[in-house]
Design a protein around this motif. Structure first.
Motif, PDB file in Angstrom:
ATOM      1  N   ALA A 138       0.830  -1.201   0.000  1.00 47.75           N
ATOM      2  CA  ALA A 138       0.000   0.000   0.000  1.00 47.75           C
ATOM      3  C   ALA A 138       0.865   1.252   0.000  1.00 47.75           C
ATOM      4  N   THR A 139       0.532   2.178  -0.878  1.00 43.13           N
ATOM      5  CA  THR A 139       1.244   3.457  -0.937  1.00 43.13           C
ATOM      6  C   THR A 139       0.300   4.624  -0.669  1.00 43.13           C
ATOM      7  N   SER A 140      -0.966   4.321  -0.450  1.00 42.18           N
ATOM      8  CA  SER A 140      -1.953   5.337  -0.090  1.00 42.18           C
ATOM      9  C   SER A 140      -2.982   4.654   0.810  1.00 42.18           C
ATOM     10  N   ALA A 141      -3.990   5.392   1.250  1.00 44.15           N
ATOM     11  CA  ALA A 141      -5.008   4.802   2.117  1.00 44.15           C
ATOM     12  C   ALA A 141      -5.545   3.523   1.478  1.00 44.15           C
ATOM     13  N   THR A 142      -5.646   2.469   2.268  1.00 44.27           N
ATOM     14  CA  THR A 142      -6.064   1.162   1.772  1.00 44.27           C
ATOM     15  C   THR A 142      -7.136   0.600   2.684  1.00 44.27           C
ATOM     16  N   GLU A 143      -8.207   0.100   2.077  1.00 44.44           N
ATOM     17  CA  GLU A 143      -9.334  -0.435   2.836  1.00 44.44           C
ATOM     18  C   GLU A 143      -9.518  -1.912   2.522  1.00 44.44           C
ATOM     19  N   SER A 144      -9.845  -2.691   3.546  1.00 46.95           N
ATOM     20  CA  SER A 144     -10.163  -4.100   3.321  1.00 46.95           C
ATOM     21  C   SER A 144     -11.570  -4.206   2.741  1.00 46.95           C
ATOM     22  N   ASP A 145     -11.929  -5.415   2.321  1.00 52.53           N
ATOM     23  CA  ASP A 145     -13.317  -5.676   1.948  1.00 52.53           C
ATOM     24  C   ASP A 145     -14.191  -5.494   3.187  1.00 52.53           C
ATOM     25  N   TRP A 146     -15.446  -5.137   2.979  1.00 56.96           N
ATOM     26  CA  TRP A 146     -16.427  -5.148   4.059  1.00 56.96           C
ATOM     27  C   TRP A 146     -16.869  -6.589   4.249  1.00 56.96           C
ATOM     28  N   THR A 195      -1.530   3.993  10.270  1.00 59.89           N
ATOM     29  CA  THR A 195      -2.506   3.807  11.342  1.00 59.89           C
ATOM     30  C   THR A 195      -3.670   3.019  10.773  1.00 59.89           C
ATOM     31  N   PHE A 196      -4.097   1.982  11.502  1.00 60.88           N
ATOM     32  CA  PHE A 196      -5.273   1.254  11.047  1.00 60.88           C
ATOM     33  C   PHE A 196      -6.413   1.454  12.024  1.00 60.88           C
ATOM     34  N   THR A 197      -7.611   1.583  11.456  1.00 57.85           N
ATOM     35  CA  THR A 197      -8.834   1.692  12.247  1.00 57.85           C
ATOM     36  C   THR A 197      -9.766   0.567  11.833  1.00 57.85           C
ATOM     37  N   LEU A 198     -10.639   0.189  12.741  1.00 57.21           N
ATOM     38  CA  LEU A 198     -11.672  -0.792  12.460  1.00 57.21           C
ATOM     39  C   LEU A 198     -12.984  -0.031  12.411  1.00 57.21           C
ATOM     40  N   ARG A 199     -13.723  -0.235  11.330  1.00 55.91           N
ATOM     41  CA  ARG A 199     -14.966   0.507  11.151  1.00 55.91           C
ATOM     42  C   ARG A 199     -16.149  -0.445  11.060  1.00 55.91           C
ATOM     43  N   GLU A 200     -17.298   0.023  11.526  1.00 56.84           N
ATOM     44  CA  GLU A 200     -18.544  -0.716  11.389  1.00 56.84           C
ATOM     45  C   GLU A 200     -19.438   0.039  10.421  1.00 56.84           C
ATOM     46  N   ALA A 201     -20.381  -0.688   9.799  1.00 58.17           N
ATOM     47  CA  ALA A 201     -21.323  -0.076   8.866  1.00 58.17           C
ATOM     48  C   ALA A 201     -22.593  -0.907   8.823  1.00 58.17           C
ATOM     49  N   THR A 202     -23.617  -0.352   8.204  1.00 52.25           N
ATOM     50  CA  THR A 202     -24.896  -1.047   8.097  1.00 52.25           C
ATOM     51  C   THR A 202     -25.042  -1.840   6.813  1.00 52.25           C
ATOM     52  N   SER A 203     -24.075  -1.696   5.879  1.00 45.15           N
ATOM     53  CA  SER A 203     -24.161  -2.454   4.621  1.00 45.15           C
ATOM     54  C   SER A 203     -22.761  -2.747   4.087  1.00 45.15           C
ATOM     55  N   SER A 204     -22.714  -3.615   3.081  1.00 46.13           N
ATOM     56  CA  SER A 204     -21.433  -3.969   2.464  1.00 46.13           C
ATOM     57  C   SER A 204     -20.874  -2.834   1.617  1.00 46.13           C
ATOM     58  N   ALA A 205     -21.657  -1.776   1.431  1.00 41.73           N
ATOM     59  CA  ALA A 205     -21.179  -0.585   0.716  1.00 41.73           C
ATOM     60  C   ALA A 205     -20.566   0.425   1.688  1.00 41.73           C
ATOM     61  N   GLY A 206     -20.579   0.092   2.978  1.00 42.79           N
ATOM     62  CA  GLY A 206     -19.998   0.984   3.980  1.00 42.79           C
ATOM     63  C   GLY A 206     -20.940   2.069   4.451  1.00 42.79           C
ATOM     64  N   SER A 207     -22.232   1.896   4.251  1.00 41.22           N
ATOM     65  CA  SER A 207     -23.214   2.911   4.654  1.00 41.22           C
ATOM     66  C   SER A 207     -23.124   3.206   6.143  1.00 41.22           C
ATOM     67  N   SER A 239     -22.865  -1.467  16.958  1.00 44.45           N
ATOM     68  CA  SER A 239     -24.100  -0.695  17.097  1.00 44.45           C
ATOM     69  C   SER A 239     -25.253  -1.453  16.457  1.00 44.45           C
ATOM     70  N   ASP A 240     -26.464  -1.201  16.926  1.00 50.60           N
ATOM     71  CA  ASP A 240     -27.643  -1.837  16.345  1.00 50.60           C
ATOM     72  C   ASP A 240     -27.693  -1.586  14.841  1.00 50.60           C
ATOM     73  N   GLY A 241     -27.879  -2.648  14.082  1.00 46.02           N
ATOM     74  CA  GLY A 241     -27.975  -2.538  12.633  1.00 46.02           C
ATOM     75  C   GLY A 241     -26.639  -2.511  11.911  1.00 46.02           C
ATOM     76  N   SER A 242     -25.534  -2.459  12.651  1.00 44.86           N
ATOM     77  CA  SER A 242     -24.201  -2.416  12.038  1.00 44.86           C
ATOM     78  C   SER A 242     -23.525  -3.770  12.185  1.00 44.86           C
ATOM     79  N   ALA A 243     -23.699  -4.620  11.189  1.00 45.36           N
ATOM     80  CA  ALA A 243     -23.117  -5.963  11.232  1.00 45.36           C
ATOM     81  C   ALA A 243     -21.861  -6.077  10.374  1.00 45.36           C
TER      82      ALA A 243
END
Length: 154
Positions: A21-29, A52-64, A115-119
């Motif tokens: 990675a040479t720029s911001a890189t995101e894993s698959d949802w 720096t890596f962060t772990l994110r949650e979302a409500t859909s596979s599109a990252g909503s 969070s509720d709805g964020s799987a």
């Protein structure tokens, strides 16, 4: 001898195939809809500058509605070591990889922490320079035991 069969008792997903990675890189949802827990294994290779890596949650596979979350993790501090730190709580601001090559982190997340709805979960690396990274998620505590696991990527 009784051990566990990851293929039968867990869902193993290559969420970030190894990449320089040479720029911001995101894993698959990926989701925890069918599992109670995820152990996410991050491995680095050559590191020229810290990321720096962060772990994110979302409500859909599109990252909503994605938002960074706190999580527990274990980390090695010596290249190629299999000796891990004690459990550490990361903030939503994430964790720095530092500049040592060939380290490993294990992130631990229960579905009850989301969070509720964020799987859905995703890793985000903010990279200042080249870092070789890859990540695999091992989901456990499946709701329905099967010989072949359900897909965790939509």
């Amino acid at each position: 001898m009784k051990g566990i069969s990851l293929a039968e008792e867990c869902q193993v997903v290559n969420v970030l195939p190894s990449v320089a990675a040479t720029s911001a890189t995101e894993s698959d949802w990926f989701h925890l809809k069918e599992s109670a827990h995820a152990s996410i294994i991050i491995a680095t290779g050559a590191v020229t500058n810290a990321s720096t890596f962060t772990l994110r949650e979302a409500t859909s596979s599109a990252g909503s509605g994605s938002t960074a979350i706190v999580f527990d993790y274990y980390a090695t501090s010596t290249a190629g070591s299999d000796t891990y730190s004690t459990k550490t709580r990361a903030t939503a601001g994430g964790v720095s990889t530092g500049t040592t090559n060939n380290l490993t982190w294990i992130l631990e997340v229960d579905s009850s922490q989301l969070s509720d709805g964020s799987a859905y979960l995703s890793l985000l690396f903010s990279t200042a320079a080249t870092i070789q990274i890859g990540a695999i998620s091992v989901m456990s505590g499946r709701r329905y035991q099967e010989d072949v696991g359900l897909s965790a990527i939509d």
